[in-house]
Design an enzyme around this catalytic site. Sequence first.
Site, PDB file in Angstrom:
ATOM      1  N   HIS A   1       0.828  -1.362   0.064  1.00  0.00           N
ATOM      2  CA  HIS A   1      -0.130   0.189  -0.140  1.00  0.00           C
ATOM      3  C   HIS A   1       0.918   1.326  -0.017  1.00  0.00           C
ATOM      4  CE1 HIS A   1       0.498   1.534   4.058  1.00  0.00           C
ATOM      5  NE2 HIS A   1       0.730   0.226   4.447  1.00  0.00           N
ATOM      6  N   CYS A   2       0.503   2.286  -0.566  1.00  0.00           N
ATOM      7  CA  CYS A   2       0.939   3.581  -0.575  1.00  0.00           C
ATOM      8  C   CYS A   2       0.040   4.482   0.462  1.00  0.00           C
ATOM      9  CB  CYS A   2       1.042   4.299  -1.834  1.00  0.00           C
ATOM     10  SG  CYS A   2      -0.601   4.494  -2.677  1.00  0.00           S
ATOM     11  N   ALA A   3       0.141   5.983   0.388  1.00  0.00           N
ATOM     12  CA  ALA A   3      -0.554   6.834   1.070  1.00  0.00           C
ATOM     13  C   ALA A   3      -2.308   6.491   1.275  1.00  0.00           C
ATOM     14  CB  ALA A   3      -0.319   8.145   0.913  1.00  0.00           C
TER      15      ALA A   3
END
Length: 472
Positions: A26-28
């Site tokens: 995942h990213c932000a």
Amino acid sequence: MSENRQIAQEIIEAVGGKDNIVSAAHCATRLRMMVKDKEKIDLQKVENIDKVKGAFFNSGQFQIILGTGTVNRIYDEVRQLGVTGTTKAEHAKEAAKSGNAFQRAVRSFGDVFVPIIPVLVATGLFMGLRGLVMQEKILASFGLTPDHISENFILFTQVLTDTAFIFLPALIAWSTFRVFGGTSVIGLVLGLMLVSPALPNAWAVAGGDAQPIMFLGFIPVLGYQGSVLPAFIAGVIGAKLEQKIRKRVPETLDLILTPFLTLLVMIILALFVIGPVFHTVEELILAGTVAVLELPFGLSGLFIGFVHQIIVITGVHHIFNLLEIQLLEKFGSNPFNAIITCAIAAQGGAALAVGLKTKSKKLKALALPSSLSAFLGITEPAIFGVNLRYVKPFIMGLIGGAAGGFAASIFGLKATGMAITVIPGTLLYLNGQILLYLFVNLIAIGVAFALTWTFGYTENLKQQIENDSKAA
């Protein structure tokens, strides 16, 4: 079962089950999944899951927009349900193998610039604050004039605003080595060599105060302060060269010979071949960009404001980083930012219209926060969750972006920095442009909102949305 666990379970099932998921990261804002067979993904089912703000397949990954905070919790639940988790970097390496050559190249280009952008944002904010402080009206409110500002203060502000661009090749070479598998500190030193004070300063040469050193009577050698492409190309070649040297050097001599040979070969290539060639390429790109931005009658803003978010969908918009950095380095201002800000704000205006007009509680709960996200400069939830899903709102957003971009171009708005837009972007227009900046954004939002409300969200579309909601 907790709500987040239920959502994670539904996502896994809609993506084709655990057997179809290679890994997750995942990213932000997004949950990113590598899948074996994308045909097994039920996109509509994914988009109808609670808290999901949109989903799409891009860059070799199935990306589900969940928003900041939420994505961390859902990712933890997905891992606990047996899906293999990886770091974002490992995930990106796997994803980089997919897509065509151009997509992979642009993706790598973006990976190089992502870590650098925050310091360029900070530099732009420093420029904006300096512009605010130096305004005669502001100074007059304290009983001062520009003549009262000391040279020491000006020198201090120059340290804040000039440092990142003076050493930009070092930042780029460092990041490029990191992305392409080299040793970051070797890249850093190579970049510093490109701006060594022993070389004629690039800005002094451009201003006619210094002359490049001519080797063999035709090769100009100078520093590359503020340049992008020479450092980037040198970083790519240097990282690959280091890997090859390391494979051939005995382990006992690796610590000494690998950095020595890498730096020796690369500084010769960088100064005598890469620098002269790609600095010329860079100048041509800049000239082309300026020519587009100087199109008369607001045509540049009309065109860029319309197409920008289309390019964002393709995922190759990272190439704009090069253009914005070049504009800031060469002119100290960035007219491109004002235009793309309108394109971003307009998508928020379209999503806002959908959110206020729809009777679907789920869509309302998705569209309103998505519009706020766009007004903060992040359009992905608005585009993929609302506007593009129903097509017409996205088109109305494009028209709004063109209208706002046209106005920005007519007024000649120019940011002091890059990478922040819409509401945060106000900090880049504190040098007397703030009212016009707000005005062009309101034009973009107003046009997109009005068109979406009137034409982009019909009764037939409402019925389709309500049917989708009932089917969820």
